[in-house]
Design a protein around this motif. Structure first.
Motif, PDB file in Angstrom:
ATOM      1  N   GLU A   7       0.831  -1.202   0.000  1.00 29.17           N
ATOM      2  CA  GLU A   7       0.000   0.000   0.000  1.00 29.17           C
ATOM      3  C   GLU A   7       0.868   1.256   0.000  1.00 29.17           C
ATOM      4  OE1 GLU A   7      -2.548  -0.472   3.382  1.00 29.17           O
ATOM      5  OE2 GLU A   7      -3.854  -1.892   2.342  1.00 29.17           O
ATOM      6  N   PHE A   8       1.965   1.206   0.765  1.00 29.44           N
ATOM      7  CA  PHE A   8       2.882   2.341   0.780  1.00 29.44           C
ATOM      8  C   PHE A   8       3.500   2.553  -0.597  1.00 29.44           C
ATOM      9  CE2 PHE A   8       7.179   3.909   0.715  1.00 29.44           C
ATOM     10  CZ  PHE A   8       7.006   5.174   1.262  1.00 29.44           C
ATOM     11  N   VAL A   9       3.933   1.481  -1.238  1.00 26.64           N
ATOM     12  CA  VAL A   9       4.583   1.596  -2.552  1.00 26.64           C
ATOM     13  C   VAL A   9       3.633   2.274  -3.533  1.00 26.64           C
ATOM     14  CG1 VAL A   9       5.458   0.299  -4.543  1.00 26.64           C
ATOM     15  CG2 VAL A   9       6.228  -0.285  -2.236  1.00 26.64           C
ATOM     16  N   GLU A  10       2.373   1.870  -3.559  1.00 26.21           N
ATOM     17  CA  GLU A  10       1.411   2.487  -4.473  1.00 26.21           C
ATOM     18  C   GLU A  10       1.197   3.961  -4.136  1.00 26.21           C
ATOM     19  OE1 GLU A  10       0.494   1.116  -7.322  1.00 26.21           O
ATOM     20  OE2 GLU A  10       1.769  -0.530  -6.646  1.00 26.21           O
ATOM     21  N   ALA A  11       1.102   4.292  -2.852  1.00 32.75           N
ATOM     22  CA  ALA A  11       0.941   5.688  -2.443  1.00 32.75           C
ATOM     23  C   ALA A  11       2.192   6.497  -2.778  1.00 32.75           C
ATOM     24  CB  ALA A  11       0.639   5.766  -0.948  1.00 32.75           C
ATOM     25  N   ASP A  12       3.355   5.902  -2.598  1.00 30.19           N
ATOM     26  CA  ASP A  12       4.613   6.573  -2.900  1.00 30.19           C
ATOM     27  C   ASP A  12       4.719   6.867  -4.397  1.00 30.19           C
ATOM     28  OD1 ASP A  12       7.240   7.466  -1.781  1.00 30.19           O
ATOM     29  OD2 ASP A  12       8.000   6.017  -3.240  1.00 30.19           O
ATOM     30  N   ILE A  13       4.371   5.887  -5.222  1.00 30.80           N
ATOM     31  CA  ILE A  13       4.390   6.079  -6.671  1.00 30.80           C
ATOM     32  C   ILE A  13       3.420   7.201  -7.054  1.00 30.80           C
ATOM     33  CG2 ILE A  13       3.828   5.015  -8.898  1.00 30.80           C
ATOM     34  CD1 ILE A  13       6.437   3.936  -7.742  1.00 30.80           C
ATOM     35  N   SER A  41       9.510  -1.895  -8.425  1.00 24.98           N
ATOM     36  CA  SER A  41      10.193  -3.134  -8.056  1.00 24.98           C
ATOM     37  C   SER A  41      11.263  -2.878  -6.997  1.00 24.98           C
ATOM     38  CB  SER A  41      10.812  -3.764  -9.303  1.00 24.98           C
ATOM     39  OG  SER A  41      11.559  -4.896  -8.965  1.00 24.98           O
ATOM     40  N   SER A  42      12.039  -1.821  -7.187  1.00 23.13           N
ATOM     41  CA  SER A  42      13.100  -1.491  -6.240  1.00 23.13           C
ATOM     42  C   SER A  42      12.531  -1.157  -4.861  1.00 23.13           C
ATOM     43  CB  SER A  42      13.916  -0.312  -6.769  1.00 23.13           C
ATOM     44  OG  SER A  42      14.871   0.088  -5.834  1.00 23.13           O
ATOM     45  N   ILE A  47      11.845  -2.280   0.768  1.00 24.79           N
ATOM     46  CA  ILE A  47      10.988  -2.158   1.945  1.00 24.79           C
ATOM     47  C   ILE A  47      10.641  -3.516   2.544  1.00 24.79           C
ATOM     48  CG2 ILE A  47       8.705  -1.410   2.730  1.00 24.79           C
ATOM     49  CD1 ILE A  47       8.953   0.835   0.618  1.00 24.79           C
ATOM     50  N   GLY A  48      10.411  -4.501   1.702  1.00 28.06           N
ATOM     51  CA  GLY A  48       9.956  -5.797   2.195  1.00 28.06           C
ATOM     52  C   GLY A  48       8.436  -5.826   2.256  1.00 28.06           C
ATOM     53  N   ALA A  49       7.903  -6.800   2.946  1.00 24.42           N
ATOM     54  CA  ALA A  49       6.444  -6.997   2.967  1.00 24.42           C
ATOM     55  C   ALA A  49       5.732  -6.096   3.966  1.00 24.42           C
ATOM     56  CB  ALA A  49       6.128  -8.453   3.272  1.00 24.42           C
ATOM     57  N   THR A  50       6.414  -5.721   5.044  1.00 19.71           N
ATOM     58  CA  THR A  50       5.776  -4.945   6.097  1.00 19.71           C
ATOM     59  C   THR A  50       6.667  -3.789   6.504  1.00 19.71           C
ATOM     60  OG1 THR A  50       4.742  -6.959   6.937  1.00 19.71           O
ATOM     61  CG2 THR A  50       4.770  -5.072   8.411  1.00 19.71           C
ATOM     62  N   MET A  51       6.062  -2.654   6.695  1.00 20.52           N
ATOM     63  CA  MET A  51       6.796  -1.492   7.193  1.00 20.52           C
ATOM     64  C   MET A  51       6.658  -1.451   8.704  1.00 20.52           C
ATOM     65  SD  MET A  51       5.748   1.283   4.323  1.00 20.52           S
ATOM     66  CE  MET A  51       6.928   2.465   4.931  1.00 20.52           C
ATOM     67  N   THR A  52       7.695  -0.968   9.361  1.00 15.61           N
ATOM     68  CA  THR A  52       7.675  -0.900  10.821  1.00 15.61           C
ATOM     69  C   THR A  52       7.953   0.521  11.296  1.00 15.61           C
ATOM     70  OG1 THR A  52      10.031  -1.391  11.017  1.00 15.61           O
ATOM     71  CG2 THR A  52       8.516  -3.275  10.986  1.00 15.61           C
ATOM     72  N   PRO A  56      10.690   4.203   9.509  1.00 12.98           N
ATOM     73  CA  PRO A  56       9.647   4.923   8.778  1.00 12.98           C
ATOM     74  C   PRO A  56      10.179   5.552   7.489  1.00 12.98           C
ATOM     75  CG  PRO A  56      10.446   6.265  10.567  1.00 12.98           C
ATOM     76  CD  PRO A  56      11.123   4.918  10.698  1.00 12.98           C
ATOM     77  N   ILE A  57       9.312   5.710   6.540  1.00 13.14           N
ATOM     78  CA  ILE A  57       9.608   6.453   5.321  1.00 13.14           C
ATOM     79  C   ILE A  57       8.575   7.562   5.280  1.00 13.14           C
ATOM     80  CG2 ILE A  57       9.760   6.384   2.817  1.00 13.14           C
ATOM     81  CD1 ILE A  57      10.365   3.373   3.103  1.00 13.14           C
ATOM     82  N   ASP A  58       9.036   8.775   5.476  1.00 10.37           N
ATOM     83  CA  ASP A  58       8.120   9.894   5.649  1.00 10.37           C
ATOM     84  C   ASP A  58       8.484  11.016   4.677  1.00 10.37           C
ATOM     85  OD1 ASP A  58       6.455  11.884   6.524  1.00 10.37           O
ATOM     86  OD2 ASP A  58       7.164  11.872   8.588  1.00 10.37           O
ATOM     87  N   HIS A  59       7.557  11.370   3.819  1.00  8.52           N
ATOM     88  CA  HIS A  59       7.774  12.423   2.839  1.00  8.52           C
ATOM     89  C   HIS A  59       7.150  13.751   3.278  1.00  8.52           C
ATOM     90  CE1 HIS A  59       9.563   9.586   0.248  1.00  8.52           C
ATOM     91  NE2 HIS A  59       8.496   9.159  -0.392  1.00  8.52           N
TER      92      HIS A  59
END
Length: 88
Positions: A7-13, A41-42, A47-52, A56-59
């Motif tokens: 979900e994060f990857v899609e939001a980030d894109i 893909s990168s 990130i892997g399957a789960t973010m913790t 955090p990755i915060d924009h």
């Protein structure tokens, strides 16, 4: 700060795409379009399957700089994501 990485990857894109569109830079848009699949893909692999919360990755600061119309700060914030992350 945590949760499903997919979900994060899609939001980030989506965020990156919005920034590219807002820049009104045709060359940047074409470049981004050509690397979109590789970026997805990168991010997924990094990130892997789960973010913790521990990683955090915060924009938020980048978005704040863009909203404030501060290109220097926005460039600094964007560049910070390109710096290698120290291993714990």
């Amino acid at each position: 700060r945590g949760g499903r990485a997919d979900e994060f990857v899609e939001a980030d894109i989506a965020l990156h795409t919005a920034v590219v569109v807002a820049a009104h830079n045709r060359m940047l848009a074409e470049l981004y379009s050509s690397v979109g699949t590789a970026l997805r893909s990168s991010l997924t692999q990094t990130i892997g399957a789960t973010m913790t919360p521990e990683h955090p990755i915060d924009h938020a600061r980048l978005v704040d700089a863009i909203r404030a119309g501060d290109p220097e700060r926005a460039a600094r914030e964007a560049g910070a994501f390109l710096e290698p992350v120290p291993k714990a």
